[in-house]
Each structure stands twice: as structure tokens, then as C-alpha cells.
Design a protein around this motif. Structure first.
Motif, PDB file in Angstrom:
ATOM      1  N   MET A 109       1.165  -1.017  -0.245  1.00  0.00           N
ATOM      2  CA  MET A 109       0.058   0.262   0.177  1.00  0.00           C
ATOM      3  C   MET A 109       1.022   1.047   0.000  1.00  0.00           C
ATOM      4  N   PRO A 110       1.393   1.449  -1.086  1.00  0.00           N
ATOM      5  CA  PRO A 110       2.660   2.663  -1.071  1.00  0.00           C
ATOM      6  C   PRO A 110       1.258   3.979  -0.667  1.00  0.00           C
ATOM      7  N   GLY A 111       2.384   4.920   0.305  1.00  0.00           N
ATOM      8  CA  GLY A 111       1.628   6.179   0.196  1.00  0.00           C
ATOM      9  C   GLY A 111       0.639   6.256   0.916  1.00  0.00           C
ATOM     10  N   SER A 112       0.576   5.102   1.149  1.00  0.00           N
ATOM     11  CA  SER A 112      -0.746   4.884   2.668  1.00  0.00           C
ATOM     12  C   SER A 112      -0.693   4.046   3.875  1.00  0.00           C
ATOM     13  N   PRO A 113      -0.983   5.108   5.167  1.00  0.00           N
ATOM     14  CA  PRO A 113      -0.663   3.812   6.448  1.00  0.00           C
ATOM     15  C   PRO A 113      -1.604   3.018   6.657  1.00  0.00           C
ATOM     16  N   ARG A 114      -1.064   2.107   6.874  1.00  0.00           N
ATOM     17  CA  ARG A 114      -1.922   0.525   7.347  1.00  0.00           C
ATOM     18  C   ARG A 114      -2.706   0.835   8.312  1.00  0.00           C
ATOM     19  N   LEU A 115      -4.286   0.189   8.068  1.00  0.00           N
ATOM     20  CA  LEU A 115      -4.953   0.883   8.814  1.00  0.00           C
ATOM     21  C   LEU A 115      -4.516  -0.330  10.439  1.00  0.00           C
ATOM     22  N   VAL A 116      -4.167  -0.400   9.874  1.00  0.00           N
ATOM     23  CA  VAL A 116      -3.557  -1.052  11.506  1.00  0.00           C
ATOM     24  C   VAL A 116      -3.308  -0.478  12.335  1.00  0.00           C
ATOM     25  N   ASP A 117      -2.058   0.303  11.677  1.00  0.00           N
ATOM     26  CA  ASP A 117      -1.192   1.332  12.729  1.00  0.00           C
ATOM     27  C   ASP A 117      -2.375   1.774  12.726  1.00  0.00           C
ATOM     28  N   LEU A 118      -3.210   2.887  12.576  1.00  0.00           N
ATOM     29  CA  LEU A 118      -3.684   3.298  12.184  1.00  0.00           C
ATOM     30  C   LEU A 118      -4.372   3.414  13.225  1.00  0.00           C
ATOM     31  N   VAL A 119      -5.605   2.115  13.329  1.00  0.00           N
ATOM     32  CA  VAL A 119      -6.259   1.598  14.049  1.00  0.00           C
ATOM     33  C   VAL A 119      -5.496   1.628  15.939  1.00  0.00           C
ATOM     34  N   GLN A 120      -3.998   0.882  15.812  1.00  0.00           N
ATOM     35  CA  GLN A 120      -3.012   1.496  17.001  1.00  0.00           C
ATOM     36  C   GLN A 120      -2.753   2.789  17.757  1.00  0.00           C
ATOM     37  N   SER A 121      -3.251   3.239  16.985  1.00  0.00           N
ATOM     38  CA  SER A 121      -2.743   4.487  17.218  1.00  0.00           C
ATOM     39  C   SER A 121      -4.124   5.692  17.701  1.00  0.00           C
ATOM     40  N   ALA A 122      -5.166   5.622  17.495  1.00  0.00           N
ATOM     41  CA  ALA A 122      -6.641   5.482  18.165  1.00  0.00           C
ATOM     42  C   ALA A 122      -6.309   5.580  19.252  1.00  0.00           C
ATOM     43  N   ILE A 123      -6.015   3.971  20.019  1.00  0.00           N
ATOM     44  CA  ILE A 123      -6.528   3.601  20.683  1.00  0.00           C
ATOM     45  C   ILE A 123      -4.970   3.553  21.845  1.00  0.00           C
ATOM     46  N   ASP A 124      -4.340   3.953  21.116  1.00  0.00           N
ATOM     47  CA  ASP A 124      -2.700   4.173  22.177  1.00  0.00           C
ATOM     48  C   ASP A 124      -2.924   5.877  22.763  1.00  0.00           C
ATOM     49  N   GLY A 125      -3.991   6.678  21.720  1.00  0.00           N
ATOM     50  CA  GLY A 125      -4.536   8.242  22.255  1.00  0.00           C
ATOM     51  C   GLY A 125      -5.137   7.821  23.608  1.00  0.00           C
ATOM     52  N   LEU A 126      -6.099   7.164  23.113  1.00  0.00           N
ATOM     53  CA  LEU A 126      -7.783   6.951  24.272  1.00  0.00           C
ATOM     54  C   LEU A 126      -6.472   6.112  25.408  1.00  0.00           C
ATOM     55  N   LEU A 127      -5.519   5.463  25.417  1.00  0.00           N
ATOM     56  CA  LEU A 127      -4.941   4.901  27.043  1.00  0.00           C
ATOM     57  C   LEU A 127      -3.787   6.115  27.340  1.00  0.00           C
ATOM     58  N   ASP A 128      -3.971   7.185  26.254  1.00  0.00           N
ATOM     59  CA  ASP A 128      -2.454   8.108  26.613  1.00  0.00           C
ATOM     60  C   ASP A 128      -3.679   9.203  27.511  1.00  0.00           C
TER      61      ASP A 128
END
Length: 371
Positions: free
Chosen positions: A1-20
Motif C-alpha cells: 500500500m504505497p503512500g498510505s498508512p496501514r489501517l492496523v497502525d492507524l487503529v493502534q494509534s487511535a487506541i494508544d491515544g485513548l490509553l494515553d
């Protein structure tokens, strides 16, 4: 998926933000809550993220804004909305697993101590008074409740970011239905484990199938698809097509899980070999096996199934009985049939071509897995 963040990473980032954010809030209440937050963070790290993937592709199947080789396009509407909603499903799933491990008295989850066992160990090592086991279970229940609340927060953030109010409400309605169905599905699973001896033998298979539908099939595949599609403003024919794909695929997904629960490699599943046998799960696999076993073998099978102290030799004996009954072959055929039904529903579905291709690929991944 060139040029596009992987969905699982975006989801993990949202979860990490919540946890923070929630970790900071807990720290203001009491420093002792750090342990609760640490267990939550460890439990929400990693995972296959199947529910998030189905949610996203349900959304994409209707929104149809991104190129086929990318998960997200800078011009796509409400990308934050679907990411937050997909992340909310993963947080809810974590909550359900914490509670499930308590009900099943499971020691491991993904190769690590289950949440309630971590709290139990904390109690024992600290030398506190009272029962370490009771403390672990109580703390696990509270963690599960906390995660459910946090899931709701993330979901609300997603629907608030959705410009179409009717789509937001439709997604919320699907989410609420999912929570009810998986909760009563879990109750039915527990009920079957303890009441099966008093049921008519002719009813056992249909009752096991009912558990599959409500505890897992709808929750794992159909509901995430419907939630994502609703968030994108899906029309009724689009929702119907996704349900026609999602339910049979969800059934196949759970039947694969049932096979792994009996025959899975602990190094891959992260759980002890034959864990479902120790827990006495009344799955479709077990029900089909019992139908084929001779009377004397069935009686021994019933006597051993559900004994938490089964040793390796007894597990091997039960595995052999299931395999030689032909039930494994039967379940594999059912999986193949259900996947075929799901893929057929995609063929002329009023969904974007890229989403149909990705969903077909996901169907193979979730039903051919080894963990």
C-alpha cells in the motif's frame, strides 16, 4: 500500500491515544491505578484486528473514495470517523475477552497470562490479605467494564466526526445491537455448557449452531461490516448484501476457531492445547463428534469433557475420538460451504469493486488461519 498508512497502525494509534488520555485521568485519581492501566495497555497491544478490518471495508464498500491499492485517501470523507469506530470495536473486543477469560477460567490469552491472572499474581506477590483468586477475578471484571466504557467513548468520537447525522445514528444502532447479541450469545454458550445433559439429543446441534451465530458470527464479521457501512450512509440493499456475506463467513470463522480450540498449536494460538476440551465447550465440532461415537466411548467422552484437570494423555484421547468420528471432516466441509455462500453473495453486490476484492481476500485469511 504505497503512500498510505496501514489501517492496523492507524487503529493502534487511535487506541494508544485513548490509553494515553485515560492513563493521565487515572493518575490524577490515584497512583495505584497505574497497574490497572498497564494491564489495559498490554491487553490492547497487537492482535489480528479482524473486526477493525471488516468495519473499514464495510465503510469503504459504500464510501468508495479510495483507490483499490490504498486503505485511505487524503480526500476520503470522515477518515477519522471510521478509524475511531474501528478502534472502538477492538477495545470492546478486548473487554469481551477479559470477561470471557474469567468465565472460562482461562490462564492464558495470546501466550500471556490472562488479565485476571495478572491481577491475581499482583495480589499474591504483594502479600495482601484475602483471596488472590477472588481479587484477580474482581479486578478483571472491573477492567472489562472500564474497557467497555472506553470503547463507547471512542465510538462516540467517531460518530461525532460523521457529517451525516442519520448515518451516525444508524451506525450507533448497529453497535448497540452487536453488544446485545454478543452478550446474550455468551450467556447461551455458558448455558449450554451446564445444561446440555438435560436437553433432548436431537436439539443439541441446533443449539450449538445458535451459539455460533450470536456469540461469534454476527459479532466478529457481520456487525463490523454493518457498522462501517452504516457510517458511510449505506442503502438497505448494500446492508443486505454485506449481511448475506458476513453471516456465513462469520459462521465459518467460528468453526475454524472451534477446530483450533481442540487441535491448535499452542505456539500459534497462545493457549494450551485442547483448551476447549478442558472448558467443556459444546461446539458444533463436539456435538457432531458425539453423534458418531459408540455408546461406551461417548460415555467416557462426556465424563472427561469439561474437566479442567485433564492431562496431556486424556487430551490426546479426546482429540483422537473427535478426529476418528469424522467430525473434523464434517466441519471442514461446512466451512467450505459457508465461505462459498459468502463469496457468492459478493458477486453482484452493490458495493465498490475494491471492497469486494478485499473482502474476498479477507474471507480466505480468517477461515484458513492457524491462530
Amino acid at each position: 500500500m504505497p503512500g498510505s498508512p496501514r489501517l492496523v497502525d492507524l487503529v493502534q494509534s487511535a487506541i494508544d491515544g485513548l490509553l494515553d488520555r485515560e492513563g493521565a485521568a487515572l493518575a490524577e485519581i490515584a497512583p495505584e491505578l497505574g497497574e490497572l492501566h498497564a494491564v489495559a495497555r498490554s491487553f490492547l497491544a497487537g492482535g489480528k484486528r479482524f473486526r477493525a478490518l471488516f468495519c473499514y471495508w464495510g465503510w469503504q464498500s459504500v464510501a468508495g473514495r479510495a483507490p483499490a491499492d490504498e486503505l485511505l485517501d487524503a480526500e476520503a470523507p470522515d477518515p477519522a470517523a471510521v478509524i475511531d469506530v474501528a478502534a472502538a470495536l477492538e477495545v470492546f473486543h478486548a473487554a469481551a475477552l477479559v470477561h470471557d477469560d474469567i468465565m472460562d477460567n482461562s490462564d492464558l490469552r495470546r501466550g500471556r497470562p490472562s488479565a485476571h491472572r495478572q491481577f491475581e499474581t499482583q495480589h499474591r506477590q504483594a502479600g495482601w490479605g484475602g483471596s488472590a483468586e477472588r481479587y484477580g477475578q474482581a479486578a478483571g471484571l472491573l477492567l472489562g467494564d472500564l474497557l467497555m466504557g472506553w470503547s463507547d467513548q471512542l465510538f462516540d468520537a467517531g460518530v461525532r466526526a460523521t457529517a451525516d447525522a442519520s448515518a451516525a445514528w444508524a451506525a450507533r444502532a448497529e453497535f448497540e445491537r452487536m453488544r446485545t447479541e454478543v452478550t446474550v450469545g455468551q450467556y447461551l454458550d455458558m448455558l449450554e455448557e451446564d445444561s446440555w445433559r438435560l436437553r433432548d439429543e436431537t436439539e443439541l446441534l441446533s443449539r450449538a449452531q445458535r451459539v455460533v451465530v450470536y456469540k461469534s458470527a454476527k459479532y466478529s464479521v457481520e456487525a463490523p461490516l454493518a457498522i462501517g457501512a452504516a457510517l458511510a450512509g449505506a442503502a438497505l440493499p448494500q446492508l443486505a448484501a454485506l449481511r448475506a456475506f458476513g453471516l456465513p463467513l462469520g459462521i465459518a470463522f467460528q468453526l475454524r476457531d472451534d477446530l483450533l480450540g481442540v487441535f491448535g498449536d499452542p505456539e500459534l494460538t497462545g493457549k494450551p492445547a485442547g483448551d476447549d476440551l478442558r472448558e467443556g465447550k459444546r461446539t458444533v465440532l463436539v456435538t457432531l463428534a458425539r453423534r458418531r461415537l459408540p455408546g461406551s466411548v461417548r460415555r467416557l467422552f462426556d465424563e472427561l469433557l469439561g474437566d479442567p484437570d485433564l492431562d496431556a494423555a486424556q487430551i490426546a484421547m479426546l482429540q483422537t475420538a473427535v478426529r476418528e468420528s469424522g467430525a473434523v471432516h464434517d466441519v471442514e466441509r461446512i466451512i467450505e460451504r459457508e465461505v462459498g455462500t459468502a463469496l457468492a453473495a459478493l458477486a453482484d453486490a452493490p458495493l465498490t469493486r475494491s471492497a469486494r476484492d478485499q473482502l474476498a481476500e479477507l474471507a480466505s485469511v480468517v477461515t484458513a488461519r492457524s491462530s
